[in-house]
Design a protein around this motif. Structure first.
Motif, short mmCIF file in Angstrom:
data_model
loop_
_atom_site.label_atom_id
_atom_site.label_comp_id
_atom_site.label_asym_id
_atom_site.label_seq_id
_atom_site.Cartn_x
_atom_site.Cartn_y
_atom_site.Cartn_z
N MET A 1 0.01 9.43 -34.06
CA MET A 1 1.21 10.10 -33.53
C MET A 1 2.00 10.69 -34.69
O MET A 1 2.25 10.01 -35.69
CB MET A 1 2.07 9.09 -32.76
N VAL A 3 5.06 11.87 -36.97
CA VAL A 3 6.28 11.09 -37.23
C VAL A 3 7.44 11.55 -36.35
O VAL A 3 8.25 10.73 -35.91
CB VAL A 3 6.67 11.15 -38.72
N THR A 4 7.53 12.87 -36.09
CA THR A 4 8.61 13.35 -35.23
C THR A 4 8.44 12.83 -33.81
O THR A 4 9.40 12.44 -33.15
CB THR A 4 8.67 14.89 -35.23
N ASP A 5 7.19 12.84 -33.32
CA ASP A 5 6.90 12.30 -31.98
C ASP A 5 7.26 10.83 -31.90
O ASP A 5 7.81 10.36 -30.89
CB ASP A 5 5.43 12.49 -31.62
N GLU A 6 6.96 10.11 -32.97
CA GLU A 6 7.30 8.69 -33.01
C GLU A 6 8.81 8.49 -32.94
O GLU A 6 9.32 7.61 -32.23
CB GLU A 6 6.75 8.05 -34.29
N ALA A 7 9.53 9.34 -33.68
CA ALA A 7 11.00 9.26 -33.67
C ALA A 7 11.56 9.55 -32.28
O ALA A 7 12.47 8.87 -31.80
CB ALA A 7 11.57 10.25 -34.69
N GLU A 9 10.02 9.12 -29.41
CA GLU A 9 9.69 7.99 -28.55
C GLU A 9 10.64 6.81 -28.78
O GLU A 9 11.03 6.12 -27.84
CB GLU A 9 8.24 7.55 -28.78
N LYS A 10 11.01 6.59 -30.02
CA LYS A 10 11.91 5.47 -30.32
C LYS A 10 13.32 5.71 -29.78
O LYS A 10 13.95 4.79 -29.25
CB LYS A 10 11.92 5.19 -31.82
N LEU A 38 12.51 4.86 -39.63
CA LEU A 38 12.12 6.26 -39.70
C LEU A 38 12.72 6.92 -40.94
O LEU A 38 13.72 6.44 -41.49
CB LEU A 38 12.63 7.01 -38.47
N SER A 42 12.51 12.93 -40.22
CA SER A 42 11.85 12.83 -38.91
C SER A 42 12.89 12.54 -37.83
O SER A 42 12.79 13.06 -36.71
CB SER A 42 10.76 11.75 -38.92
N ALA A 46 13.73 14.89 -34.55
CA ALA A 46 13.71 14.31 -33.21
C ALA A 46 15.01 14.62 -32.48
O ALA A 46 15.01 14.97 -31.29
CB ALA A 46 13.49 12.80 -33.28
#
Length: 223
Positions: A1, A3-7, A9-10, A38, A42, A46
């Motif tokens: 995933m 890093v922006t997508d992870e951010a 999602e969080k 993060l 990122s 997000a």
């Protein structure tokens, strides 16, 4: 995933879990980045992405807030995406409208007020028997928007508002090229309004279906 997508999602997880609620201000960027594990870059990306789809509201000099998360606000993104439709998908948009709008019209039959009915009637009267195609299409949008709003379902109202754009050009095209299209549209509007005045949900649903299907049938025959 990524890093922006992870951010994303969080942050989404914080909102869905209730850690962040509508109207809440997000912690300072450095604190939130540390809390979520993060990088600040990122996190910044997000926040930018989530503000574009009306999840977050960035107020310069004040901070970043969770929006109201009102369906009408969130579904504005749908209207933006829908504007990129291809001409060959208009029939698909009409098919979706034919599923949703008659249901909304039937729901409105028991909820719509006499004041709104009178306003819709006055709107039709003001058009007269021979409006221009542009006047008719503009009135058509307002007519159906008023009925759907009376259904009392803000999600349905926002969805249909977002779907109206791609079909507008088809309605203008039909009005300019199909014989008797203007008269038929006015007749169908009167029939829908009459069914609503009678509080007849099934008649309102049927006339709404006929109204949308006639545009769909005409467009199918021209493609």
């Amino acid at each position: 995933m990524a890093v922006t997508d992870e951010a994303i999602e969080k942050i989404k997880g914080m909102i869905v879990s209730g850690a962040l609620r509508p109207g809440d201000r997000l912690p300072k960027e450095s604190e939130l980045a540390s809390e979520l594990g993060l990088s600040r870059n990122s996190l910044r990306e997000a926040v930018r992405a989530l503000s574009l789809i009306r999840i977050l509201d960035v107020k310069q000099g004040d901070g970043t807030y969770v929006t109201s998360l009102d369906p009408q606000l969130l579904l504005e993104a749908l209207s933006f995406v829908v504007d990129f439709h291809r001409d060959d998908t208009v029939l698909e948009f009409l098919a979706v409208r034919r599923i949703l709008e008659p249901a909304a019209t039937a729901m409105a039959a028991s909820r719509i007020t006499d004041e709104v009915l009178d306003s819709l009637g006055a709107q039709l009267d003001a058009l007269g028997p021979e409006p221009s195609v542009e006047q008719l299409v503009a009135s058509d949008l307002e007519f159906h928007r008023g009925i759907v709003a009376a259904s009392g379902n803000s999600v349905l109202c926002s969805l249909l508002d977002g779907l109206s754009g791609p079909t507008t050009r088809a309605r203008v095209w039909r009005g300019l090229t199909q014989e008797d299209a203007v008269r038929r549209t006015l007749h169908e509007h009167r029939a829908i309004l009459g069914a609503l005045r009678d509080r007849d949900a099934e008649a309102a649903r049927s006339w709404s279906t006929v109204h949308i299907a006639s545009v769909e049938q005409w467009l199918r025959s021209t493609l």
